[in-house]
Design an enzyme around this catalytic site. Sequence first.
Site, short mmCIF file in Angstrom:
data_model
loop_
_atom_site.label_atom_id
_atom_site.label_comp_id
_atom_site.label_asym_id
_atom_site.label_seq_id
_atom_site.Cartn_x
_atom_site.Cartn_y
_atom_site.Cartn_z
N ARG A 86 0.75 -1.17 0.34
CA ARG A 86 -0.19 0.06 0.05
C ARG A 86 1.00 1.66 0.19
O ARG A 86 1.73 1.34 1.23
CB ARG A 86 -0.81 -0.03 1.56
CG ARG A 86 -1.49 1.27 1.74
CD ARG A 86 -2.64 1.40 2.55
NE ARG A 86 -2.94 2.39 2.73
CZ ARG A 86 -5.15 2.92 3.03
NH1 ARG A 86 -5.33 1.74 2.79
NH2 ARG A 86 -5.81 3.67 3.09
N ARG A 96 -4.17 6.61 -3.92
CA ARG A 96 -4.04 5.36 -2.72
C ARG A 96 -3.90 3.97 -3.88
O ARG A 96 -4.44 3.89 -4.54
CB ARG A 96 -4.77 4.47 -1.74
CG ARG A 96 -5.63 4.50 -1.58
CD ARG A 96 -7.01 5.01 -1.67
NE ARG A 96 -6.40 6.91 -0.92
CZ ARG A 96 -8.00 6.44 -0.03
NH1 ARG A 96 -8.18 5.78 0.46
NH2 ARG A 96 -7.74 7.86 0.18
N ASP A 101 -12.15 -1.55 2.93
CA ASP A 101 -13.24 -0.80 4.48
C ASP A 101 -14.11 -1.96 4.62
O ASP A 101 -14.72 -2.28 3.91
CB ASP A 101 -13.99 0.61 3.57
CG ASP A 101 -13.32 1.64 3.08
OD1 ASP A 101 -11.79 1.71 4.23
OD2 ASP A 101 -13.17 2.38 2.23
#
Length: 166
Positions: A86, A96, A101
Amino acid sequence: LSKRIVAYIGLGSNLDHPATQISSALQALVKLPESTLINHSHLYQSRPMGPQDQPDYINSVAHIETALSAEQLLDQLQAIEQQQGRVRKGAQWGARTLDLDLLLYGDSQIATERLTVPHPGLHQRAFVLYPLQEVAASLEIVGLGPLEQLLSTCPRDGLMCLDEAE
Ligand code: ROI
């Protein structure tokens, strides 16, 4: 045998071959411990919400069943983000490589330092609600109401479903 909870995970990327990032993350979700990937939506493309000086996003939503706690699941999601290297650019709402999520965890409402469930903003994000509809047609979202009702007040806003023919 511990009870299995239905959970929905939002996937997003706008850096370093976003569609590949999402596909790899879906493969990683197949391997989650004590969990089953039930299905996932198509990939969707949209303009960034927030700062516009970043590439388009690719998003998807996955439907899993899991015996993990919400916190354990979050640990696993963060590990996948790290395994895929990441990278974030800019400030809080910047680009990103991969964002996973926890959107919904059964009927739980969670408000801790690490976790807010249902995910804040879920109800007004086309790139969450439309893919979610694919994998959970008649969902009642705790605290927010029927998914159908949320969709009726959420314009698609240019959201494009990719690979619809597949
Ligand atoms: N915009 C879109 N279209 N998709 C996202 O996944 C996304 N994620 C974010 C912000 C920066 C809010 N914008 C987004 O975190």
